[in-house]
Design a protein around this motif. Structure first.
Motif, PDB file in Angstrom:
ATOM      1  N   GLY A   1       0.790  -1.224   0.000  1.00 28.17           N
ATOM      2  CA  GLY A   1       0.000   0.000   0.000  1.00 28.17           C
ATOM      3  C   GLY A   1       0.825   1.278   0.000  1.00 28.17           C
ATOM      4  N   ALA A   2       2.173   1.143   0.042  1.00 27.72           N
ATOM      5  CA  ALA A   2       3.036   2.328   0.056  1.00 27.72           C
ATOM      6  C   ALA A   2       3.417   2.722  -1.363  1.00 27.72           C
ATOM      7  CB  ALA A   2       4.293   2.054   0.866  1.00 27.72           C
ATOM      8  N   SER A   3       3.863   3.953  -1.533  1.00 29.02           N
ATOM      9  CA  SER A   3       4.344   4.435  -2.826  1.00 29.02           C
ATOM     10  C   SER A   3       5.530   5.356  -2.586  1.00 29.02           C
ATOM     11  CB  SER A   3       3.233   5.188  -3.579  1.00 29.02           C
ATOM     12  OG  SER A   3       2.962   6.416  -2.930  1.00 29.02           O
ATOM     13  N   MET A   4       6.214   5.740  -3.663  1.00 32.17           N
ATOM     14  CA  MET A   4       7.379   6.609  -3.517  1.00 32.17           C
ATOM     15  C   MET A   4       7.004   7.977  -2.966  1.00 32.17           C
ATOM     16  SD  MET A   4      10.062   4.959  -3.938  1.00 32.17           S
ATOM     17  CE  MET A   4      11.234   6.310  -3.862  1.00 32.17           C
ATOM     18  N   SER A   5       5.737   8.352  -3.061  1.00 29.11           N
ATOM     19  CA  SER A   5       5.317   9.631  -2.470  1.00 29.11           C
ATOM     20  C   SER A   5       5.442   9.595  -0.945  1.00 29.11           C
ATOM     21  CB  SER A   5       3.886   9.974  -2.886  1.00 29.11           C
ATOM     22  OG  SER A   5       2.987   9.010  -2.376  1.00 29.11           O
ATOM     23  N   ASP A   6       5.529   8.382  -0.375  1.00 27.35           N
ATOM     24  CA  ASP A   6       5.739   8.252   1.067  1.00 27.35           C
ATOM     25  C   ASP A   6       7.163   8.618   1.476  1.00 27.35           C
ATOM     26  OD1 ASP A   6       3.113   7.379   1.499  1.00 27.35           O
ATOM     27  OD2 ASP A   6       3.662   5.310   1.017  1.00 27.35           O
ATOM     28  N   CYS A   7       8.022   8.895   0.473  1.00 29.88           N
ATOM     29  CA  CYS A   7       9.396   9.315   0.746  1.00 29.88           C
ATOM     30  C   CYS A   7       9.563  10.821   0.535  1.00 29.88           C
ATOM     31  CB  CYS A   7      10.378   8.560  -0.157  1.00 29.88           C
ATOM     32  SG  CYS A   7      10.434   6.783   0.147  1.00 29.88           S
ATOM     33  N   GLU A   8       8.451  11.544   0.505  1.00 35.17           N
ATOM     34  CA  GLU A   8       8.508  12.987   0.297  1.00 35.17           C
ATOM     35  C   GLU A   8       8.092  13.714   1.560  1.00 35.17           C
ATOM     36  OE1 GLU A   8       5.917  13.661  -2.980  1.00 35.17           O
ATOM     37  OE2 GLU A   8       7.255  12.726  -4.447  1.00 35.17           O
ATOM     38  N   ASP A   9       8.673  14.906   1.750  1.00 37.42           N
ATOM     39  CA  ASP A   9       8.263  15.724   2.886  1.00 37.42           C
ATOM     40  C   ASP A   9       6.995  16.505   2.534  1.00 37.42           C
ATOM     41  OD1 ASP A   9       9.036  17.882   1.308  1.00 37.42           O
ATOM     42  OD2 ASP A   9      10.892  18.258   2.396  1.00 37.42           O
ATOM     43  N   GLU A  10       6.588  17.407   3.411  1.00 34.34           N
ATOM     44  CA  GLU A  10       5.341  18.144   3.197  1.00 34.34           C
ATOM     45  C   GLU A  10       5.375  19.073   1.986  1.00 34.34           C
ATOM     46  OE1 GLU A  10       7.995  20.205   6.132  1.00 34.34           O
ATOM     47  OE2 GLU A  10       7.122  18.211   6.010  1.00 34.34           O
ATOM     48  N   ASN A  11       6.594  19.370   1.492  1.00 30.53           N
ATOM     49  CA  ASN A  11       6.727  20.228   0.308  1.00 30.53           C
ATOM     50  C   ASN A  11       6.898  19.434  -0.989  1.00 30.53           C
ATOM     51  OD1 ASN A  11       6.643  22.623   1.883  1.00 30.53           O
ATOM     52  ND2 ASN A  11       8.786  22.295   2.440  1.00 30.53           N
ATOM     53  N   GLY A  12       6.820  18.112  -0.893  1.00 27.99           N
ATOM     54  CA  GLY A  12       6.973  17.271  -2.074  1.00 27.99           C
ATOM     55  C   GLY A  12       8.409  16.946  -2.431  1.00 27.99           C
ATOM     56  N   ASN A  13       9.366  17.276  -1.541  1.00 28.62           N
ATOM     57  CA  ASN A  13      10.775  16.969  -1.790  1.00 28.62           C
ATOM     58  C   ASN A  13      11.130  15.604  -1.234  1.00 28.62           C
ATOM     59  OD1 ASN A  13      11.347  19.561  -2.926  1.00 28.62           O
ATOM     60  ND2 ASN A  13      11.322  20.401  -0.854  1.00 28.62           N
ATOM     61  N   PHE A  14      12.020  14.897  -1.939  1.00 29.72           N
ATOM     62  CA  PHE A  14      12.459  13.589  -1.469  1.00 29.72           C
ATOM     63  C   PHE A  14      13.133  13.715  -0.109  1.00 29.72           C
ATOM     64  CE2 PHE A  14      15.724  10.310  -1.048  1.00 29.72           C
ATOM     65  CZ  PHE A  14      14.975   9.164  -1.232  1.00 29.72           C
ATOM     66  N   ASP A  15      12.760  12.863   0.831  1.00 27.97           N
ATOM     67  CA  ASP A  15      13.344  12.867   2.168  1.00 27.97           C
ATOM     68  C   ASP A  15      13.537  11.423   2.597  1.00 27.97           C
ATOM     69  OD1 ASP A  15      14.130  13.162   4.766  1.00 27.97           O
ATOM     70  OD2 ASP A  15      12.340  14.235   5.435  1.00 27.97           O
ATOM     71  N   ASN A  16      14.794  10.971   2.615  1.00 31.85           N
ATOM     72  CA  ASN A  16      15.074   9.573   2.911  1.00 31.85           C
ATOM     73  C   ASN A  16      14.795   9.194   4.366  1.00 31.85           C
ATOM     74  OD1 ASN A  16      17.299  11.183   3.700  1.00 31.85           O
ATOM     75  ND2 ASN A  16      18.562   9.365   3.858  1.00 31.85           N
ATOM     76  N   GLU A  17      14.550  10.155   5.226  1.00 34.09           N
ATOM     77  CA  GLU A  17      14.296   9.834   6.629  1.00 34.09           C
ATOM     78  C   GLU A  17      12.825   9.585   6.934  1.00 34.09           C
ATOM     79  OE1 GLU A  17      16.139  12.881   9.031  1.00 34.09           O
ATOM     80  OE2 GLU A  17      17.930  11.623   9.224  1.00 34.09           O
ATOM     81  N   THR A  18      11.938   9.836   5.961  1.00 35.24           N
ATOM     82  CA  THR A  18      10.514   9.634   6.227  1.00 35.24           C
ATOM     83  C   THR A  18      10.200   8.167   6.490  1.00 35.24           C
ATOM     84  OG1 THR A  18      10.088   9.498   3.851  1.00 35.24           O
ATOM     85  CG2 THR A  18       9.755  11.643   4.912  1.00 35.24           C
ATOM     86  N   ASN A  19      10.887   7.259   5.797  1.00 35.18           N
ATOM     87  CA  ASN A  19      10.739   5.821   6.009  1.00 35.18           C
ATOM     88  C   ASN A  19      12.086   5.161   5.775  1.00 35.18           C
ATOM     89  OD1 ASN A  19       7.736   5.261   6.375  1.00 35.18           O
ATOM     90  ND2 ASN A  19       7.750   6.496   4.504  1.00 35.18           N
ATOM     91  N   GLU A  20      12.374   4.066   6.488  1.00 30.08           N
ATOM     92  CA  GLU A  20      13.687   3.427   6.393  1.00 30.08           C
ATOM     93  C   GLU A  20      13.970   2.850   5.008  1.00 30.08           C
ATOM     94  OE1 GLU A  20      12.372  -0.947   8.175  1.00 30.08           O
ATOM     95  OE2 GLU A  20      13.723   0.343   9.318  1.00 30.08           O
ATOM     96  N   TRP A  21      12.938   2.545   4.233  1.00 34.20           N
ATOM     97  CA  TRP A  21      13.154   1.939   2.923  1.00 34.20           C
ATOM     98  C   TRP A  21      13.317   2.988   1.825  1.00 34.20           C
ATOM     99  CZ3 TRP A  21       9.031   3.586   0.097  1.00 34.20           C
ATOM    100  CH2 TRP A  21       7.846   3.857   0.788  1.00 34.20           C
ATOM    101  N   CYS A  22      13.404   4.261   2.195  1.00 32.45           N
ATOM    102  CA  CYS A  22      13.518   5.316   1.176  1.00 32.45           C
ATOM    103  C   CYS A  22      14.952   5.566   0.712  1.00 32.45           C
ATOM    104  CB  CYS A  22      12.942   6.623   1.711  1.00 32.45           C
ATOM    105  SG  CYS A  22      11.147   6.580   1.950  1.00 32.45           S
ATOM    106  N   ALA A  23      15.947   5.236   1.516  1.00 28.98           N
ATOM    107  CA  ALA A  23      17.333   5.600   1.197  1.00 28.98           C
ATOM    108  C   ALA A  23      18.049   4.493   0.428  1.00 28.98           C
ATOM    109  CB  ALA A  23      18.097   5.933   2.476  1.00 28.98           C
ATOM    110  N   TRP A  24      17.541   4.163  -0.750  1.00 31.64           N
ATOM    111  CA  TRP A  24      18.227   3.199  -1.600  1.00 31.64           C
ATOM    112  C   TRP A  24      18.137   3.624  -3.047  1.00 31.64           C
ATOM    113  CZ3 TRP A  24      14.801   1.235  -5.089  1.00 31.64           C
ATOM    114  CH2 TRP A  24      13.456   1.170  -4.717  1.00 31.64           C
ATOM    115  N   HIS A  25      19.020   3.075  -3.860  1.00 33.35           N
ATOM    116  CA  HIS A  25      19.075   3.404  -5.276  1.00 33.35           C
ATOM    117  C   HIS A  25      19.207   2.117  -6.075  1.00 33.35           C
ATOM    118  CE1 HIS A  25      19.463   7.759  -4.710  1.00 33.35           C
ATOM    119  NE2 HIS A  25      20.051   7.412  -3.588  1.00 33.35           N
ATOM    120  N   TYR A  26      18.555   2.077  -7.213  1.00 37.84           N
ATOM    121  CA  TYR A  26      18.551   0.903  -8.072  1.00 37.84           C
ATOM    122  C   TYR A  26      19.481   1.132  -9.261  1.00 37.84           C
ATOM    123  CZ  TYR A  26      16.839  -2.690 -11.280  1.00 37.84           C
ATOM    124  OH  TYR A  26      16.753  -3.742 -12.145  1.00 37.84           O
ATOM    125  N   ASP A  27      20.400   0.185  -9.478  1.00 37.61           N
ATOM    126  CA  ASP A  27      21.314   0.248 -10.612  1.00 37.61           C
ATOM    127  C   ASP A  27      20.654  -0.481 -11.775  1.00 37.61           C
ATOM    128  OD1 ASP A  27      23.293   0.001 -12.505  1.00 37.61           O
ATOM    129  OD2 ASP A  27      24.833  -0.651 -11.106  1.00 37.61           O
TER     130      ASP A  27
END
Length: 199
Positions: free
Chosen positions: A99-125
Motif C-alpha cells: 500500500g506504500a508508494s514513492m510519495s511516502d518518501c517525500e516531505d510536506e513540500n513534495g521533496n524527497f526525504d530519505n528519513e521519512t521511512n527506512e526503505w527510502c534511502a536506496w538506489h537501483y542500478d
C-alpha cells in the motif's frame, strides 16, 4: 627478526597514500552519456544517476599499476557529486510495504526525504540490477554534495569513486557536460558526464 621488523615498518608506511613518482601516469575512464531530461534535473530530489568510475595509475616506464598512490578527484559541477566507495552498500531488494508508494518518501513540500521511512534511502542500478543504500554518514547529508575526493589506489592501481549525477547545468534546450578530473600532481586526466545525443 630483522625482516619481520622491516615488513611491519613497510606495512605501516603503506597506510597513507604516497605521492606519485614522476614516471606515473593517470588514466580516466571513458566519458558517459545519460538519458537526461527536465524531470531528472531537480537538485536534491532523490532522482539521479550513479556512475562507477575507476581512475588507473600506472608506471609509464615499466607498464605496471601503482598501488597506494594519492589521487585527487574533483567534479566541475555543483549538481554532480563524488562519493567514496564506503558511502554505498549493496543491499537486498528493499521491499516497499504493501500500500506504500514513492510519495511516502517525500516531505510536506513534495521533496524527497530519505528519513521519512527506512526503505527510502536506496538506489537501483538499472545496468547491474543491484540495489544500493547510502551509509548513514551519507544518506542524510542535509543538502551537502561533495565535489572532491582524495584517496589512494588499490593493489591494481585503481581509485574507485562513485559519481552521483543529481542535476546537470541547463544550456538553452539541453544540458551541459561536466568534467570529472583525476590528478596525481604532475599529471591529470578527465572524463565527462553529460546528456546523450537525443536530449
Amino acid at each position: 627478526m630483522t625482516s619481520l621488523l622491516l615488513l611491519a615498518t613497510l606495512t605501516g608506511c603503506m597506510s597513507q597514500p604516497i605521492d606519485a613518482p614522476f614516471s606515473a601516469v593517470i588514466q580516466a575512464p571513458e566519458s558517459v552519456s545519460l538519458a537526461w531530461d527536465d524531470s531528472a534535473n531537480g537538485q536534491f530530489d532523490g532522482i539521479g544517476a550513479l556512475i562507477l568510475a575507476d581512475f588507473l595509475v600506472y608506471d609509464s616506464e615499466q607498464g605496471v599499476p601503482l598501488e597506494n598512490i594519492a589521487v585527487e578527484v574533483t567534479s566541475g559541477g555543483s549538481g554532480v557529486y563524488l562519493l567514496p566507495p564506503e558511502a554505498l552498500k549493496l543491499v537486498d531488494y528493499p521491499e516497499m510495504p504493501e500500500g506504500a508508494s514513492m510519495s511516502d518518501c517525500e516531505d510536506e513540500n513534495g521533496n524527497f526525504d530519505n528519513e521519512t521511512n527506512e526503505w527510502c534511502a536506496w538506489h537501483y542500478d538499472t545496468i547491474s540490477g543491484n540495489y544500493y543504500s547510502f551509509s548513514s554518514d551519507f544518506a542524510d547529508a542535509g543538502g551537502y554534495g561533495p565535489t572532491y575526493v582524495q584517496s589512494g589506489t588499490d593493489n591494481r592501481g585503481l581509485l574507485r569513486v562513485y559519481v552521483y549525477v543529481d542535476a546537470l547545468p541547463a544550456v538553452e534546450d539541453s544540458f551541459a557536460d561536466i568534467s570529472i578530473v583525476g590528478s596525481i600532481g604532475h599529471a591529470s586526466d578527465f572524463f565527462e558526464v553529460g546528456p546523450g545525443e537525443n536530449n
